[in-house]
Write an enzyme that holds these catalytic residues in place. Structure first.
Site, PDB file in Angstrom:
ATOM      1  N   ASP A  42      -2.164   6.049  -4.748  1.00 48.28           N
ATOM      2  CA  ASP A  42      -2.100   5.140  -3.510  1.00 48.28           C
ATOM      3  C   ASP A  42      -2.772   3.635  -4.364  1.00 48.28           C
ATOM      4  O   ASP A  42      -4.025   3.649  -4.723  1.00 48.28           O
ATOM      5  CB  ASP A  42      -3.496   5.691  -2.817  1.00 48.28           C
ATOM      6  CG  ASP A  42      -4.074   4.806  -1.452  1.00 48.28           C
ATOM      7  OD1 ASP A  42      -3.446   3.677  -1.321  1.00 48.28           O
ATOM      8  OD2 ASP A  42      -4.770   5.149  -0.844  1.00 48.28           O
ATOM      9  N   ASP A  92       0.935  -1.228   0.009  1.00 49.44           N
ATOM     10  CA  ASP A  92       0.011   0.089  -0.262  1.00 49.44           C
ATOM     11  C   ASP A  92       0.962   1.341   0.080  1.00 49.44           C
ATOM     12  O   ASP A  92       1.513   1.640   0.877  1.00 49.44           O
ATOM     13  CB  ASP A  92      -0.822   0.132   1.160  1.00 49.44           C
ATOM     14  CG  ASP A  92      -1.881   1.126   1.510  1.00 49.44           C
ATOM     15  OD1 ASP A  92      -1.953   1.899   0.414  1.00 49.44           O
ATOM     16  OD2 ASP A  92      -2.437   1.259   2.306  1.00 49.44           O
TER      17      ASP A  92
END
Ligand SMILES: *[C@@H]1O[C@H](CO)[C@@H](O)[C@H](O)[C@H]1NC(C)=O
Ligand SMILES: *[C@@H]1O[C@H](CO)[C@@H](O)[C@H](O)[C@H]1NC(C)=O
Ligand SMILES: *[C@@H]1O[C@H](CO)[C@@H](O)[C@H](O)[C@H]1NC(C)=O
Length: 376
Positions: free
Chosen positions: A264, A79
């Site tokens: 992201d 992530d």
């Protein structure tokens, strides 16, 4: 369109949004597809480590890691939108189904486990995880990253975490957004000096089903995955992978000017400031039904959305940004743009499947190029 389906659509959007806020992105380490010996060889030869990712319905991109000695295997999202790492704990209560249904870390079975014990809690949009910190050795393929402080989760928000294919998250952000007194994964990885350059690159593929979803390359750049040259943009702040976009437009219509954005991998969609949400939906050609913007599933008429970054523009077409829900009787479609109450953009997977991205830690910059698509 029957109203029940409108309701289902609302739920779908809420689900995707939750998911996005929960930063579910995943880069899987595909240990099974490539034998470790092979990974090791290519690693030594090129000083970079390429891990394959799985794609579940364009919502989750995950890879594989191992924690502990002997190794315990987990599926994780790599992530870029966070810096902490967590895995479900074998000590989570039976009542927590989300935890019980995933692989759980067993500290007592690991010879390299070191107790930390500090409590933690992480809040996501509609969910949260909490538990305590532990320390152990993380392995990616056969690369060993010792002494990683990570969260063992005891409690998971059930609705958010029951359906996920991934067990946990490995954050690829900077120390500035990590837990105090803990060194995030990326720093520890680079401290091993196993790769020539402290950077990683992300290539994601958008397609149906549970399939090969791209790859993450630590320490290197895969030139076969993009067209032209990389265009680098400096980070506007070190913490997230954050930079300044020079604008967003639809056709000749300006939607947004200079504005902060983060890349992201843990978000499925594109989150955008609410102040310009309606403008964007109207400009692309969406219509409103029961307070929800929808589009026709025959979306040839929808406009591209242009992101102005560095010296270039990257266009998302309807094929990139329309999300659909299959029901027994019909398919419902909406755009993958979701409003948030903040003045920045979160460019998630629907953007990252169009753009090959390079995360350069040392130079504090991000490289962008148009990704090679399957049809190219
Ligand atoms: C509109 O959507 C809400 C949920 O978001 C639902 O409760 C309501 O019944 C819907 N109204 C119509 C007319 O479909
Ligand atoms: C840590 O959390 C547990 C519950 O999960 C609680 O019993 C304990 O008191 C907490 N410890 C500290 C130091 O806050
Ligand atoms: C789907 O279509 C069938 C007949 O075409 C109908 O009987 C059924 O009620 C529909 N289902 C929903 C959920 O609308």
């Amino acid at each position: 369109m029957p109203q029940t389906w409108l309701l289902v659509l609302c739920e779908l959007l809420i689900f995707l949004y939750t998911f996005a806020k929960a930063r579910m992105l995943r880069v899987p380490l595909e240990v099974q597809r490539k034998p470790a010996s092979q990974l090791s060889q290519s690693f030594l030869a090129t000083q970079s480590l390429q891990l394959m990712l799985d794609n579940r319905d364009n919502v989750e991109y995950y890879g594989r890691i191992a924690m502990g000695t002997p190794p315990q295997l987990f599926r994780v999202i790599f992530d870029t939108g966070s810096a902490n790492t967590w895995l479900p704990s074998s000590n989570c209560p039976d009542s927590n189904i989300a935890c019980q249904q995933h692989s759980r870390y067993k500290a007592h079975k690991s010879k390299s486990y070191v107790k930390n014990g500090r409590n933690f809690s992480l809040a996501y949009g509609n969910g949260h995880v909490s538990g305590y910190l532990s320390q152990d050795t993380l392995r990616i393929a056969d690369v060993v990253v010792p002494d990683l402080i990570f969260g063992e989760t005891l409690s998971h928000h059930q609705a958010t975490f029951i359906p996920t294919s991934f067990d946990g998250i490995v954050g690829l952000g900077f120390r500035q957004i990590a837990w105090k007194n803990s060194t995030p994964f990326l720093e520890l990885f680079c401290q091993q000096h196993l790769v020539k350059r402290c950077l990683f690159s992300v290539y994601l593929r958008r397609m149906a089903g549970e399939l090969y979803g791209g790859e993450i390359t630590f320490g290197g750049i895969d030139h076969s995955r993009y067209k032209g040259a990389l265009d680098y943009v400096p980070l506007s702040k070190v913490g997230y992978w954050q930079f300044v976009m020079s604008g967003v437009s639809v056709g000749n219509k300006k939607i947004d000017g200079r504005v902060n954005a983060i890349l992201d991998t843990g978000t499925s969609l594109v989150l955008m400031p609410r102040r310009i949400f309606e403008q964007l939906q109207q400009a692309i050609g969406a219509t409103i039904k029961n307070k929800t913007y929808i589009v026709s599933c025959h979306w040839d008429y929808l406009q591209d959305v242009q992101f102005h970054i560095g010296d270039r523009k990257y266009a998302l077409t309807a094929a990139d940004y329309v999300v659909s829900l299959e029901t027994a009787n019909e398919t419902i479609c909406a755009s993958g743009f979701v409003p948030i109450e903040s003045d920045f953009w979160v460019l998630g997977d629907i953007f990252l499947t169009r753009v090959y991205s390079v995360y350069d830690v040392e130079a504090e910059r991000i490289g962008f190029a148009e990704a090679v698509q399957d049809e190219d």
